[in-house]
Design a protein around this motif. Structure first.
Motif, PDB file in Angstrom:
ATOM      1  N   ALA A 197       0.257  -1.022   0.030  1.00 45.03           N
ATOM      2  CA  ALA A 197      -0.299  -0.442  -0.219  1.00 45.03           C
ATOM      3  C   ALA A 197       0.711   0.700   0.323  1.00 45.03           C
ATOM      4  O   ALA A 197       0.076   1.735  -0.867  1.00 45.03           O
ATOM      5  N   ASP A 198       1.958   1.260   0.643  1.00 44.80           N
ATOM      6  CA  ASP A 198       2.531   2.343   0.658  1.00 44.80           C
ATOM      7  C   ASP A 198       3.412   2.359  -0.602  1.00 44.80           C
ATOM      8  O   ASP A 198       3.862   4.043  -0.773  1.00 44.80           O
ATOM      9  N   GLU A 199       4.199   1.647  -1.330  1.00 40.29           N
ATOM     10  CA  GLU A 199       4.315   1.564  -2.845  1.00 40.29           C
ATOM     11  C   GLU A 199       4.168   1.800  -3.379  1.00 40.29           C
ATOM     12  O   GLU A 199       4.040   2.773  -4.354  1.00 40.29           O
ATOM     13  N   ILE A 200       2.291   1.431  -3.708  1.00 35.52           N
ATOM     14  CA  ILE A 200       1.723   1.808  -4.928  1.00 35.52           C
ATOM     15  C   ILE A 200       0.909   2.733  -4.728  1.00 35.52           C
ATOM     16  O   ILE A 200      -0.075   3.165  -5.668  1.00 35.52           O
ATOM     17  N   GLY A 201       0.572   3.755  -3.883  1.00 30.66           N
ATOM     18  CA  GLY A 201      -0.516   4.645  -3.800  1.00 30.66           C
ATOM     19  C   GLY A 201      -2.108   4.183  -3.545  1.00 30.66           C
ATOM     20  O   GLY A 201      -2.381   3.382  -3.283  1.00 30.66           O
ATOM     21  N   PRO A 202      -1.643   5.051  -5.524  1.00 27.29           N
ATOM     22  CA  PRO A 202      -3.825   4.866  -5.399  1.00 27.29           C
ATOM     23  C   PRO A 202      -3.941   3.975  -6.288  1.00 27.29           C
ATOM     24  O   PRO A 202      -5.042   3.663  -7.239  1.00 27.29           O
ATOM     25  N   ARG A 203      -2.464   3.138  -6.895  1.00 24.19           N
ATOM     26  CA  ARG A 203      -2.735   2.548  -7.587  1.00 24.19           C
ATOM     27  C   ARG A 203      -2.879   1.028  -7.498  1.00 24.19           C
ATOM     28  O   ARG A 203      -3.359   1.003  -6.629  1.00 24.19           O
ATOM     29  N   PHE A 204      -3.243  -0.021  -8.031  1.00 21.70           N
ATOM     30  CA  PHE A 204      -3.848  -1.298  -8.221  1.00 21.70           C
ATOM     31  C   PHE A 204      -2.420  -2.065  -8.612  1.00 21.70           C
ATOM     32  O   PHE A 204      -1.693  -2.427  -9.832  1.00 21.70           O
ATOM     33  N   PRO A 205      -2.100  -3.595  -7.531  1.00 22.29           N
ATOM     34  CA  PRO A 205      -1.124  -4.485  -7.507  1.00 22.29           C
ATOM     35  C   PRO A 205      -1.791  -5.312  -8.288  1.00 22.29           C
ATOM     36  O   PRO A 205      -2.619  -5.944  -8.326  1.00 22.29           O
ATOM     37  N   LEU A 206      -0.341  -5.741  -9.810  1.00 20.44           N
ATOM     38  CA  LEU A 206      -0.843  -6.958 -10.806  1.00 20.44           C
ATOM     39  C   LEU A 206      -0.006  -7.920  -9.942  1.00 20.44           C
ATOM     40  O   LEU A 206      -0.702  -9.334 -10.039  1.00 20.44           O
ATOM     41  N   TYR A 207       1.421  -8.533 -10.336  1.00 16.59           N
ATOM     42  CA  TYR A 207       1.681  -8.742 -10.620  1.00 16.59           C
ATOM     43  C   TYR A 207       3.320  -8.135  -9.647  1.00 16.59           C
ATOM     44  O   TYR A 207       3.791  -7.643  -9.946  1.00 16.59           O
ATOM     45  N   ALA A 208       4.417  -8.763  -9.215  1.00 13.24           N
ATOM     46  CA  ALA A 208       5.407  -8.230  -8.252  1.00 13.24           C
ATOM     47  C   ALA A 208       6.433  -9.052  -8.580  1.00 13.24           C
ATOM     48  O   ALA A 208       6.355 -10.457  -9.145  1.00 13.24           O
ATOM     49  N   ASP A 209       7.726  -8.291  -8.962  1.00  9.33           N
ATOM     50  CA  ASP A 209       8.879  -9.437  -9.834  1.00  9.33           C
ATOM     51  C   ASP A 209       9.250 -10.223  -8.449  1.00  9.33           C
ATOM     52  O   ASP A 209       9.161  -9.575  -6.910  1.00  9.33           O
ATOM     53  N   PRO A 210       9.751 -11.651  -8.708  1.00 10.07           N
ATOM     54  CA  PRO A 210       9.941 -12.111  -7.387  1.00 10.07           C
ATOM     55  C   PRO A 210      11.155 -11.500  -6.937  1.00 10.07           C
ATOM     56  O   PRO A 210      11.877 -12.476  -5.363  1.00 10.07           O
ATOM     57  N   ASP A 211      12.105 -11.668  -7.389  1.00  9.23           N
ATOM     58  CA  ASP A 211      13.539 -10.610  -7.132  1.00  9.23           C
ATOM     59  C   ASP A 211      13.815  -9.955  -6.716  1.00  9.23           C
ATOM     60  O   ASP A 211      14.031  -9.620  -5.147  1.00  9.23           O
ATOM     61  N   THR A 212      12.550  -8.820  -6.995  1.00 11.37           N
ATOM     62  CA  THR A 212      13.313  -7.389  -5.790  1.00 11.37           C
ATOM     63  C   THR A 212      11.977  -7.257  -5.433  1.00 11.37           C
ATOM     64  O   THR A 212      11.460  -5.959  -4.495  1.00 11.37           O
ATOM     65  N   GLY A 213      10.185  -7.636  -5.451  1.00  7.83           N
ATOM     66  CA  GLY A 213       9.850  -7.504  -5.201  1.00  7.83           C
ATOM     67  C   GLY A 213       9.090  -5.997  -5.855  1.00  7.83           C
ATOM     68  O   GLY A 213       8.000  -6.141  -4.656  1.00  7.83           O
ATOM     69  N   SER A 214       9.570  -5.636  -6.718  1.00  8.41           N
ATOM     70  CA  SER A 214       8.191  -4.773  -7.036  1.00  8.41           C
ATOM     71  C   SER A 214       7.348  -4.853  -7.887  1.00  8.41           C
ATOM     72  O   SER A 214       7.445  -5.971  -8.602  1.00  8.41           O
ATOM     73  N   TRP A 215       6.443  -3.945  -7.880  1.00  7.82           N
ATOM     74  CA  TRP A 215       5.005  -4.476  -8.581  1.00  7.82           C
ATOM     75  C   TRP A 215       4.783  -3.386  -9.668  1.00  7.82           C
ATOM     76  O   TRP A 215       5.483  -2.256  -9.907  1.00  7.82           O
TER      77      TRP A 215
END
Length: 358
Positions: free
Chosen positions: A24-42
């Motif tokens: 929630a802190d990372e994406i703000g008002p956007r919606f997460p779809l999938y995250a990189d398994p190495d970095t965790g970035s959405w």
């Protein structure tokens, strides 16, 4: 934190929900779809795509767990951002607008979410095609509109029952038509295209052997049975699907494609199956069939335990989900719906919520 047999589930749920806060802190008002398994970035979307309801559902599970008014507000705000999907031409409105609202209505009766659910139910009923006997897949994501797809059933079945008038009948027809089509082949074929004069032909995408076909159908059948259907057809379908995926000799975590047994697995399908098994276990026990209830519950426990012990990262991400094996898209990633169904399954084991939210 209890020291009983569910202690592992409580710890795992706390880890998943902590990950929700980080996301929630990372994406703000956007919606997460999938995250990189190495970095965790959405990878994110602005409107949520077909998965937005699962992010709202995760936020509601967090709010239920913590009781924090700020968490409740975040969940409520996210749910209202799903309103843009009410009139979209897609059967995935069930995934978006049921899973995005049902936990909200359960957790203290969020009126705005309840109003959105009712509005969505009426809109979906208006899109129901009586000649086809279902609500078509739609053209919101491109491709042929008049499809029947396994992932267009879950969520839509309970959502349609909230539409006044013919809503429950449409829900039953939508479910049984998909079961009739998908289960006409072995393995079940997830997609069919409508032709003239009421006929259907096999559609190539997703291909038979897709990991989430049986999972989505099992989930929808459980909801259909819960809604009080007396027709034995749903129980037979549940038995057939359970034999495919919940039998003792079935892999706890399926391959993303049966044709590639040594290829990527799909933990998101396993998480969906675990929730479906817990729902079916509750239904079996409600009818006095304790043996079937215990067997299904044990299967769900085994799946959830394996997911948490082997595939849950130290940061609470359910990894090794496969978005699309055919296209090589996000084949070993954290998937937002995988997180949701893992969290929901763990919430069921710990007593945070119930198998049927409404």
């Amino acid at each position: 934190m209890s020291s009983g047999k569910a202690g592992w589930a409580e710890l795992a749920l706390a880890s998943v929900l902590a990950r929700v806060s980080v996301t929630a802190d990372e994406i703000g008002p956007r919606f997460p779809l999938y995250a990189d398994p190495d970095t965790g970035s959405w990878t994110t979307t602005s409107r949520g795509s077909w998965t937005g309801g699962f992010w709202a559902g995760l936020l509601w599970l967090r709010a239920l767990s913590t009781g924090d008014p700020a968490h409740r507000k975040a969940a409520a705000d996210c749910t209202q951002r799903l309103r843009c999907w009410v009139e979209q031409d897609t059967a995935t409105r069930g995934l978006v607008l049921w899973y995005g609202t049902a936990l909200a209505c359960r957790s203290g009766g969020d009126k705005a979410a309840g109003d959105l659910m009712e509005e969505a139910a009426r809109a979906c009923l208006a899109s129901y095609d009586a000649e086809l006997g279902l609500l078509p897949w739609g053209d919101a994501f491109g491709g042929p509109r008049l499809l029947a797809r396994a992932d267009g059933v879950p969520g839509l079945v309970p959502l349609l029952t909230h539409a006044p008038g013919d809503g429950p009948a449409a829900a039953y027809s939508h479910l049984t038509r998909h079961l009739e089509l998908c289960l006409s082949e072995n393995p079940p074929r997830p997609a069919w295209q409508a032709q003239t004069q009421g006929s259907w032909t096999a559609y190539p995408e997703p291909a038979p052997g897709w990991s989430r076909t049986a999972a989505w159908l099992l989930l929808a059948v459980a909801d259909g049975l819960h809604l009080g259907d007396e027709n034995d057809s749903l129980r037979k379908a549940a038995g057939r699907l359970a034999a495919l995926r919940l039998a003792p000799d079935a892999r706890l975590i399926p391959p993303a494609q049966d044709a590639r047994p040594h290829g990527p697995v799909d933990t998101s399908a396993a998480a969906i199956e675990a929730v479906a098994a817990l729902k079916l276990a509750a239904l079996a026990r409600s009818t006095g069939d304790e043996q079937a209830g215990d067997r299904l519950a044990v299967r769900a426990h085994l799946i959830l335990r394996l997911l948490t012990e082997v595939h849950l990262s130290p940061t609470g991400a359910l990894q090794d989900g496969c978005y699309d094996a055919e296209r090589g898209l996000a084949t070993r990633h954290e998937l937002i719906w995988g997180d949701f169904f893992l969290a929901w399954g763990l919430a069921l084991l710990t007593g945070l919520t119930e198998p049927f939210t409404m």
